[in-house]
Design a protein around this motif. Structure first.
Motif, mmCIF file in Angstrom:
data_model
loop_
_atom_site.group_PDB
_atom_site.id
_atom_site.type_symbol
_atom_site.label_atom_id
_atom_site.label_comp_id
_atom_site.label_asym_id
_atom_site.label_seq_id
_atom_site.Cartn_x
_atom_site.Cartn_y
_atom_site.Cartn_z
ATOM 1 N N LYS A 249 23.280 -5.241 -5.157
ATOM 2 C CA LYS A 249 23.761 -6.604 -5.398
ATOM 3 C C LYS A 249 24.666 -6.691 -6.618
ATOM 4 N N CYS A 250 24.213 -6.128 -7.760
ATOM 5 C CA CYS A 250 24.991 -6.289 -8.997
ATOM 6 C C CYS A 250 25.687 -5.007 -9.439
ATOM 7 N N GLY A 251 25.318 -3.866 -8.845
ATOM 8 C CA GLY A 251 25.998 -2.615 -9.152
ATOM 9 C C GLY A 251 25.518 -1.901 -10.394
ATOM 10 N N ASN A 252 24.520 -2.445 -11.091
ATOM 11 C CA ASN A 252 24.019 -1.798 -12.299
ATOM 12 C C ASN A 252 23.175 -0.565 -11.958
ATOM 13 N N SER A 253 23.234 0.428 -12.829
ATOM 14 C CA SER A 253 22.415 1.632 -12.653
ATOM 15 C C SER A 253 20.957 1.327 -12.958
ATOM 16 N N ILE A 254 20.057 1.879 -12.141
ATOM 17 C CA ILE A 254 18.622 1.674 -12.278
ATOM 18 C C ILE A 254 17.969 3.024 -12.554
ATOM 19 N N ASN A 255 16.891 3.005 -13.345
ATOM 20 C CA ASN A 255 16.164 4.241 -13.638
ATOM 21 C C ASN A 255 15.308 4.628 -12.429
ATOM 22 N N ILE A 256 15.981 5.027 -11.347
ATOM 23 C CA ILE A 256 15.307 5.509 -10.143
ATOM 24 C C ILE A 256 16.051 6.752 -9.653
ATOM 25 N N VAL A 257 15.293 7.832 -9.433
ATOM 26 C CA VAL A 257 15.867 9.037 -8.829
ATOM 27 C C VAL A 257 15.656 8.897 -7.330
ATOM 28 N N ASN A 258 16.756 8.837 -6.577
ATOM 29 C CA ASN A 258 16.635 8.504 -5.170
ATOM 30 C C ASN A 258 17.566 9.384 -4.330
ATOM 31 N N ASN B 219 0.854 -1.185 0.000
ATOM 32 C CA ASN B 219 0.000 0.000 0.000
ATOM 33 C C ASN B 219 0.900 1.248 0.000
ATOM 34 N N TRP B 220 0.813 2.124 1.019
ATOM 35 C CA TRP B 220 1.661 3.320 1.019
ATOM 36 C C TRP B 220 2.910 3.149 1.867
ATOM 37 N N TYR B 221 3.117 1.943 2.403
ATOM 38 C CA TYR B 221 4.375 1.659 3.092
ATOM 39 C C TYR B 221 5.439 1.346 2.045
ATOM 40 N N VAL B 222 6.549 2.062 2.102
ATOM 41 C CA VAL B 222 7.614 1.901 1.103
ATOM 42 C C VAL B 222 8.941 1.745 1.825
ATOM 43 N N ASN B 223 9.690 0.738 1.436
ATOM 44 C CA ASN B 223 11.003 0.479 2.033
ATOM 45 C C ASN B 223 12.040 0.371 0.922
ATOM 46 N N VAL B 224 12.913 1.375 0.833
ATOM 47 C CA VAL B 224 13.992 1.343 -0.153
ATOM 48 C C VAL B 224 15.132 0.538 0.456
ATOM 49 N N LYS B 225 15.331 -0.689 -0.028
ATOM 50 C CA LYS B 225 16.246 -1.591 0.667
ATOM 51 C C LYS B 225 17.378 -2.126 -0.207
ATOM 52 N N GLY B 226 17.277 -2.025 -1.507
ATOM 53 C CA GLY B 226 18.284 -2.653 -2.350
ATOM 54 C C GLY B 226 19.045 -1.683 -3.223
ATOM 55 N N LEU B 227 19.047 -0.405 -2.848
ATOM 56 C CA LEU B 227 19.680 0.627 -3.672
ATOM 57 C C LEU B 227 20.795 1.339 -2.918
ATOM 58 N N GLU B 228 21.836 1.672 -3.651
ATOM 59 C CA GLU B 228 22.856 2.629 -3.213
ATOM 60 C C GLU B 228 22.817 3.766 -4.207
#
Length: 333
Positions: free
Chosen positions: A324-333, A309-318
């Motif tokens: 885990k793999c170091g690839n860039s993701i299309n996320i502005v964080n 729902n509206w609970y959000v946990n950003v847990k796998g990003l640096e």
């Protein structure tokens, strides 16, 4: 009716003979006789001058989760100060916010400077979102508000139907950080009969915006109108050709305003999701409780953002990289 003290001359129009004006803001290009309004019902010809009638008039304001826009890849888990006015340049028979889109409202005038000051007073706020009705027909106020927001270091968001001409679009894009654009269907027939517009200008908007800022796309899947597998696949293929990393949100339709088709079957949304995942890295389903809308790394499958729902946990990003793999993701964080 809004007081004349709140009127402001429009930015994109030309004067014709006999005090007629042509509005150049959106693809309707309305020719407006003296004393009359354009399709949006907020831009009026007064003595041969085109004015916007809702400048500084706010009908809705809230602190919303950014995911509500919906934006899942733009500061996930954060909140944004959200405002809207009244009016719209489309006439969707299924309009979800018809009370403010198609009725006139009175309100107190709030200057762009006052608006941004209010946004800055909100705790844990990343910026300002122009949303609820169609912000692009609020163009002059949104333009001034965006500039003021960037001066103050706020993030800026538009939630829009994308029905705008390219010249005014390009003028505001340098001040926009993210947009969610509603592609309502992938046929001209749907846009003509159900929406009151054309598809092609919306596609051009998505293509243009994708060059400048973060963009996500929403498609409301309406039972028996735009839910055929072939149409959904055509939409997804087109979006993947722009960028397969653009998040696509399929949203469940419920009867609203002038349309009483049955709610979208869950099976149709599941099929849309499966088609989307054939071509795009990030596909989500909205207006459905319990659907898995977590974000996983498209390269290694690592859980990046968990959503309940509206609970959000950003847990796998640096930053914007998968831990885990170091690839860039299309996320502005």
């Amino acid at each position: 009716m809004v007081s004349f003290t709140m009127l402001k001359e429009a930015m994109f129009y030309k004067k014709l003979e006999n005090n007629v004006v042509e509005c150049l803001l959106c693809p309707h290009n309305c020719r407006i006789n003296e004393g009359k309004y354009g399709v949006c019902n907020v831009r009026k010809n007064i003595n041969g001058t085109l004015v916007t009638e809702n400048y500084g008039i706010i009908t809705s304001v809230a602190m919303d989760p950014i995911e509500k826009k919906p934006l899942y890849h733009f500061y996930p888990g954060r909140y944004i100060f959200s405002v809207g006015t009244y009016g719209c340049n489309l006439k969707c028979k299924f309009c979800q916010n018809w009370e403010i889109a198609h009725q006139k409202w009175e309100g107190d005038y709030i200057s762009p400077q006052q608006l941004i000051a209010a946004a800055k007073r909100q705790r844990d706020n990343i910026g300002i979102a122009f949303t609820y009705n169609e912000p692009l027909i609020w163009y002059e106020y949104v333009h001034d508000g965006l500039i003021e927001a960037k001066k103050e270091g706020l993030k800026t968001v538009l939630v829009t139907n994308g029905y705008i001409n390219l010249e005014p679009l390009k003028k505001i894009l340098p001040y926009v950080d993210a947009m969610n654009i509603d592609v309502k269907a992938f046929t001209e027939d749907f846009y003509k009969k159900i929406v009151g517009g054309r598809l092609e200008p919306v596609l051009k908007t998505v293509e243009e915006v994708s060059k400048y800022c973060h963009v996500e796309v929403t498609n409301l899947v309406v039972t028996d109108l735009n839910d055929k597998e072939e149409e959904i696949e055509n939409l997804v293929k087109w979006l993947s050709q722009i960028d397969k990393n653009i998040p696509l949100h399929f949203s469940r339709y419920f009867p609203r305003y002038k349309l009483n088709n049955p709610p979208t079957p869950i099976s149709i949304l599941e099929k849309a999701y499966q088609i989307g995942k054939k071509y795009l890295d990030f596909v989500y389903v909205g207006n459905v409780m319990g659907f898995d809308n977590n974000t996983h790394c498209p390269y290694c499958g690592n859980l990046l953002v968990e959503r309940q729902n509206w609970y959000v946990n950003v847990k796998g990003l640096e930053g914007n990289k998968c831990r885990k793999c170091g690839n860039s993701i299309n996320i502005v964080n």
